[in-house]
Scaffold this active site. Structure first.
Site, PDB file in Angstrom:
ATOM      1  N   GLU A  25     -73.433  66.250  52.299  1.00 56.45           N
ATOM      2  CA  GLU A  25     -74.192  65.640  53.289  1.00 56.45           C
ATOM      3  C   GLU A  25     -73.587  65.160  54.553  1.00 56.45           C
ATOM      4  O   GLU A  25     -72.111  65.290  54.492  1.00 56.45           O
ATOM      5  CB  GLU A  25     -74.564  63.928  52.794  1.00 56.45           C
TER       6      GLU A  25
ATOM      7  N   CYS B 293     -77.267  56.483  46.877  1.00 56.88           N
ATOM      8  CA  CYS B 293     -76.191  57.439  47.140  1.00 56.88           C
ATOM      9  C   CYS B 293     -75.963  57.368  48.756  1.00 56.88           C
ATOM     10  O   CYS B 293     -74.789  57.368  49.122  1.00 56.88           O
ATOM     11  CB  CYS B 293     -76.851  59.006  47.155  1.00 56.88           C
TER      12      CYS B 293
ATOM     13  N   HIS C  34     -74.380  66.073  46.988  1.00 62.98           N
ATOM     14  CA  HIS C  34     -75.645  65.755  46.004  1.00 62.98           C
ATOM     15  C   HIS C  34     -75.787  67.104  45.059  1.00 62.98           C
ATOM     16  O   HIS C  34     -75.759  68.294  45.651  1.00 62.98           O
ATOM     17  CB  HIS C  34     -77.077  65.668  46.837  1.00 62.98           C
TER      18      HIS C  34
END
Length: 186
Positions: free
Chosen positions: A78, A143, A167
């Site tokens: 991310e 998250c 992820h």
């Protein structure tokens, strides 16, 4: 060097969470770096508080958070966490919390960028035969909440610690009863 790597407990109707199952399999040392493995609750704000306590206790050089994103086809590193908690379709966390468009930190910026080398991480995964990509959204569920909490804490208290979020897709065992759903071996 010390690296904290976290994964989440199971949530929803799932009996396991591939994020923590993968973290659990990491060795205790990689290339001379001590690896500290921790399981995090799937609860808005509580996960962030837990990670804050771990970072204070361990004083790591790097923190890598790992979470499940069912439906993704690869490992996704991310890029950004946004200052927003919002449950998709009102899907509550493990304690029944379902915030709708709430701010995580009133004094925080709209977003924080990961402080780990996201493109280099993706390249290294792909060089080792692991499907991977940079992702530009950690979503708005737990998250993202956890990633934002971590990056806020690093900016305010631990400026020499790098942090990021990865992820992972469903584990193959989770996709058995989910037709046409991507999965990956833990």
């Amino acid at each position: 060097m010390k690296v904290v790597v976290t994964g989440f407990q199971p949530f929803g109707k799932e009996e396991m969470n591939p994020s923590f199952e993968a973290v659990r399999l990491l060795p205790d040392e990689i290339c001379g770096a001590q690896i500290v493995k921790e399981e995090i609750p799937v609860v808005f704000r509580k996960g962030g508080k837990t990670v804050h306590e771990i970072v204070r206790r361990e004083n790591p050089d790097i923190v890598i958070l790992v979470g499940q994103a069912g439906g993704r086809t690869s490992m996704n590193v991310e890029r950004v966490a946004i200052n927003c908690e919002d449950c998709p379709s009102g899907f509550p966390d493990n304690e029944g919390n379902a915030p709708q468009s709430e701010t995580i930190y009133e004094d925080g910026p709209a977003a924080y960028f990961a402080t780990v080398p996201i493109k280099a991480m993706v390249k290294k995964m792909m060089d080792n035969g692991v499907p991977a990509a940079v992702s530009n959204t950690a979503g708005t569920y737990v998250c993202n909440d956890l990633m934002y909490h971590l990056l806020y804490q690093l900016a305010h208290e631990f400026p020499n610690t790098r942090g990021g979020f990865i992820h992972v897709p469903y584990a193959a065992s989770q996709a058995v009863n989910k037709p046409n759903t991507p999965s990956m071996a833990i």
